[in-house]
Design an enzyme around this catalytic site. Structure first.
Site, mmCIF file in Angstrom:
data_model
loop_
_atom_site.group_PDB
_atom_site.id
_atom_site.type_symbol
_atom_site.label_atom_id
_atom_site.label_comp_id
_atom_site.label_asym_id
_atom_site.label_seq_id
_atom_site.Cartn_x
_atom_site.Cartn_y
_atom_site.Cartn_z
ATOM 1 N N THR A 40 25.795 -2.117 17.924
ATOM 2 C CA THR A 40 25.389 -2.628 15.726
ATOM 3 C C THR A 40 24.195 -2.221 15.894
ATOM 4 O O THR A 40 23.749 -2.373 14.196
ATOM 5 C CB THR A 40 25.521 -4.784 16.443
ATOM 6 N N HIS A 43 23.365 0.864 14.306
ATOM 7 C CA HIS A 43 23.634 0.278 12.230
ATOM 8 C C HIS A 43 22.788 -0.210 11.794
ATOM 9 O O HIS A 43 22.431 0.151 10.698
ATOM 10 C CB HIS A 43 25.278 -0.325 12.218
ATOM 11 N N CYS A 93 28.904 -23.659 13.320
ATOM 12 C CA CYS A 93 27.638 -24.820 12.730
ATOM 13 C C CYS A 93 28.217 -25.802 13.702
ATOM 14 O O CYS A 93 27.339 -26.643 13.222
ATOM 15 C CB CYS A 93 28.588 -24.627 11.508
ATOM 16 N N CYS A 107 34.426 -20.235 14.059
ATOM 17 C CA CYS A 107 33.640 -20.762 13.715
ATOM 18 C C CYS A 107 33.591 -20.313 12.128
ATOM 19 O O CYS A 107 32.669 -18.703 12.264
ATOM 20 C CB CYS A 107 32.735 -20.828 13.822
ATOM 21 N N ILE A 175 32.368 -1.051 26.368
ATOM 22 C CA ILE A 175 33.548 -1.943 26.163
ATOM 23 C C ILE A 175 34.551 -1.792 26.277
ATOM 24 O O ILE A 175 34.966 -2.249 27.547
ATOM 25 C CB ILE A 175 33.425 -2.674 24.669
ATOM 26 N N ASP A 195 39.750 9.401 24.678
ATOM 27 C CA ASP A 195 38.702 9.680 24.595
ATOM 28 C C ASP A 195 38.832 11.127 23.935
ATOM 29 O O ASP A 195 39.105 11.624 24.455
ATOM 30 C CB ASP A 195 37.384 8.528 24.898
ATOM 31 N N LEU A 262 39.788 -4.695 19.163
ATOM 32 C CA LEU A 262 38.911 -5.267 19.142
ATOM 33 C C LEU A 262 37.807 -4.091 18.332
ATOM 34 O O LEU A 262 36.992 -4.643 17.739
ATOM 35 C CB LEU A 262 37.788 -5.027 20.875
ATOM 36 N N ILE A 286 40.314 -9.765 17.902
ATOM 37 C CA ILE A 286 39.190 -9.930 19.056
ATOM 38 C C ILE A 286 38.005 -9.693 18.227
ATOM 39 O O ILE A 286 37.846 -9.037 17.702
ATOM 40 C CB ILE A 286 39.695 -9.459 20.076
#
Length: 342
Positions: A40, A43, A93, A107, A175, A195, A262, A286
């Site tokens: 993330t 990115h 929340c 959530c 991961i 891979d 995932l 997931i």
């Protein structure tokens, strides 16, 4: 304080002086010791299409961390100054149907640390006490810094019982490799990971997989033959987000096989739904970690001797963040750590 900031809507990050965050009565102020670089974060640094839609600048980035509690709010009773902590990066929340039913990982109003609010690539970070995980047993700081992605791996790997089962993992990123270590630790019979990166496949071998398969040279059917499997894999863990990997996994599952996904695809893609129906394949999506059942599982796995050290392949001082991000972006490394403890 020093922090890594996405200052403007363009590629790159800046190391800047920003105000120390303020904590409220239910919050915890944490002095950051180590952080892990996530996909993330890559990115956001690259400012790709996803980042342009998700990020409002300026923003302190980062969500994988370990630190020491520096202060607590007046209403905090179960976290103390000096505690070693990591943080659940999904802030929920507490009021929606799923939160009220104890399913906080579902959530629909989740806000991500380092995505929807200022994150942990800084000398200090603030989290609600309900998002703080206190390390009650001894843990290496670098390992504690990656409890967030380790949680993704554990959540995925423990979605289906793997004792005595044959497990296929597509995608040997950090991961995926951690998930391989978990299912091996949980008693899987054979663990195959795929891979195209020789470096990442070698890391996977260090955590004890049965076979690390380069799918640019061999097929998953070849792996089945090598291991003597007659009917396919019982469990699939899809970690790559690659269409060809998903299709190959479906082609190599036993009837009644179970798949946890995932990996996040960049675009929509077609699969053979008739095969999923006729072979009675279960597919489970997931996202993140179960709060906090996954965290308890992580702690127990570490206490039980699960070794994640092979997954950590580089450590940099935070001032060298550009070099650290460059290495993390090669798709040949494991987890890259930034050290914030001068």
């Amino acid at each position: 304080m020093k922090a890594l900031v996405k200052q403007t809507a363009e590629p790159g990050l800046r190391l800047m002086d920003v105000p120390e965050p303020e904590h409220g009565p239910g919050d915890v102020l944490i002095k950051v010791l180590r952080t892990g670089i996530c996909g993330t974060d890559l990115h956001i640094r690259a400012w790709d299409g996803w980042a342009q839609q998700a990020i409002v600048t300026p923003l302190v980035v980062g969500h994988e961390f370990v630190g020491e509690v520096a202060a607590v709010g007046d209403d905090v009773a179960d976290v103390a100054v000096g505690d070693l902590v990591s943080g659940e990066g999904h802030l929920v929340c507490g009021k929606c149907r799923n939160c009220l039913a104890g399913r906080r990982h579902l959530c629909r109003n989740t806000v991500g640390l380092g995505v929807g609010r200022d994150g942990a690539f800084a000398e200090y970070v603030v989290l609600p006490a309900s998002n703080v995980w206190v390390h009650r047993s001894k843990v290496d700081l670098d390992v504690a810094a990656i409890f967030d992605p380790f949680g993704n791996a554990v959540h995925t790997a423990l979605s289906f019982p793997s004792l005595n089962e044959d497990v296929l993992i597509t995608g040997a990123g950090p991961i995926g490799i951690m998930a391989a270590a978990v299912v091996k630790h949980a008693g899987a019979r054979n663990v195959v990971i795929t891979d195209v990166s020789p470096e990442r496949l070698e890391i996977a071998r260090k955590v004890g997989v049965s076979l690390a398969l380069d799918v640019s040279r061999h097929t998953i059917a070849d792996a089945q033959e090598q291991l003597g499997l007659k009917e396919g894999f019982d469990i699939g863990l899809e970690m790559s987000g690659r269409p060809e990997a998903v299709r190959d996994m479906l082609d190599n599952m036993t009837h009644g096989g179970r798949i946890a996904m995932l990996g996040l695809p960049a675009d929509e893609f077609a699969v053979d739904w008739s095969k999923i129906v006729q072979h009675m394949i279960t597919i489970k999506g997931i996202y993140g970690r179960e709060m906090f059942e996954t965290w308890y599982a992580m702690q127990v796995l570490i206490e039980g001797g699960l070794d994640l050290s092979p997954v950590i392949t580089g450590t940099y001082g935070y001032e060298d963040y550009d070099a650290a991000f460059d290495e993390a972006a090669t798709a040949r490394s494991g987890k890259i750590i930034l050290n914030w403890n001068d």
